[in-house]
Motif scaffolding. Structure first.
Motif: not given
Length: 69
Positions: A26-29, A33-40
């Motif tokens: 999991l990732a925060y943003g 879009n930023e959170a999803m990019a980091k999680a990907e």
């Protein structure tokens, strides 16, 4: 293997994205879009590590994004 990104806004305004099929990925943003990019990116790194260490065999990868966040 299919991966699904789930994204939601926290009470403090940050966005949290999680790869449901990879516990702990999991990732925060500051935006969805930023959170999803980091999680990907994190999901791909986890898979790369597993492949490098022979923990999994090469597989077809599909990542599904939420329709709107």
């Amino acid at each position: 293997m299919n991966f699904t990104l789930e994204c939601e806004r926290e009470d403090d305004g940050r966005w949290l994205a999680e790869v449901a099929e990879l516990p702990g990925a999991l990732a925060y943003g500051s935006s969805a879009n930023e959170a999803m990019a980091k999680a990907e990116v994190l999901a791909l790194r986890v898979l790369a590590e597993r492949l490098e260490h022979g923990e999994v065999r090469p597989i077809e990868i599909n990542i599904s994004l939420p329709a709107a966040a």
